[in-house]
Scaffold this active site. Structure first.
Site, PDB file in Angstrom:
ATOM      1  N   GLU A  17       7.739 -21.808   7.628  1.00 54.38           N
ATOM      2  CA  GLU A  17       8.033 -20.934   8.768  1.00 54.38           C
ATOM      3  C   GLU A  17       9.038 -21.546   9.733  1.00 54.38           C
ATOM      4  OE1 GLU A  17       5.041 -21.191  12.350  1.00 54.38           O
ATOM      5  OE2 GLU A  17       3.915 -20.843  10.507  1.00 54.38           O
TER       6      GLU A  17
ATOM      7  N   GLU B  69       0.801  -1.218   0.000  1.00 50.61           N
ATOM      8  CA  GLU B  69       0.000   0.000   0.000  1.00 50.61           C
ATOM      9  C   GLU B  69       0.838   1.274   0.000  1.00 50.61           C
ATOM     10  OE1 GLU B  69      -2.526  -0.631   3.377  1.00 50.61           O
ATOM     11  OE2 GLU B  69      -4.016  -1.713   2.206  1.00 50.61           O
TER      12      GLU B  69
END
Length: 248
Positions: A115, A84
């Site tokens: 992960e 953004e």
């Protein structure tokens, strides 16, 4: 094997122990009551957030970049905040980057085992030419995700500033980063579902990091996004109104 049950984010919340027996309205009220605690937790770590903002802004002023790394919800939030920044502040897409364990595919579908790979983040950061001038923000609600800890280890060896965002007191992440941001949001409404309070706290903090850093480097005048990109009708209209307000 590590005992995850001791983590604050894995505790059972007594306030919602019978949420499955509630009416719909009672259910959402219980969730909302828990969400009300998030802002207070974030307020308690604002001094650390401010330190991180100053470090990021200083890096930007020297041509450095900001990198977020995380897994699961934490990784997705980092990618979201990074994506953004170009339309909001008119910056190049590589100025703020988000890396998620397992790559772009993990944004919509979990990549098993990614992960838990300590070395994977170093590979991902190397592929993005991460260097000492950059800032790394590691994001993990539990504060112990190997992918994130490996990324921080790699960044520190290069001499880069490291920031850690986690929601567990005295976490492994908090102990190794230069700036530890640790809003302790407590047990989740659904046991262990850190996409809830911990995720909300994380998003609030990431919003602050980029917004405040961009303000400090001149991407905002007053409270107006003077560098916003005109990529749709709404934004073109906003730009016209901003130009009218600042007299250009």
């Amino acid at each position: 094997m590590e005992n995850f049950s001791t983590l604050t984010t894995e505790k059972v919340n007594p306030a919602t122990a019978h949420i499955d027996e509630c009416t719909t309205l009672e259910m959402v009220k219980l969730i909302n009551d828990e969400d009300k605690k998030v802002a207070a937790a974030v307020e308690g770590v604002l001094p650390e957030v401010a330190r991180a903002v100053d470090a990021i802004a200083e890096s930007f002023s020297r041509g450095g970049r900001l990198f977020y790394i995380g897994a699961g919800t934490s990784g997705r939030l980092g990618v979201l905040d990074a994506s953004e920044c170009p339309p909001t502040f008119g910056v190049k897409p590589d100025m703020v980057q988000g890396l998620i364990a397992g790559g772009e595919g993990a944004l919509i579908r979990a990549v098993e085992g990614a992960e838990d790979n300590f070395n994977l983040a170093a590979e991902d950061l190397t592929n993005r030419n991460f260097c000492a001038a950059d800032v790394l923000v590691g994001i993990t609600a539990s504060g112990r995700t190997p992918y994130v800890l490996g990324g921080v280890d790699f960044a520190k060896k290069l001499g880069a500033i490291t920031v850690g965002v986690s929601c567990v007191e005295d976490s492994a992440l908090a102990k190794v980063v230069d700036i530890a941001i640790t809003p302790v949001t407590g047990a989740e409404a659904l046991t262990g579902s850190t996409r809830m309070k911990a995720g909300t706290a994380t998003k609030m903090i990431l919003n602050m990091l980029t917004t405040a850093a961009m303000i400090k480097i001149g991407k905002v005048r007053g409270n107006l996004m003077v560098c916003v990109q005109a990529t749709n009708d709404k934004l073109r209209d906003r730009i016209k109104r901003i130009n009218a307000m600042i007299g250009t």
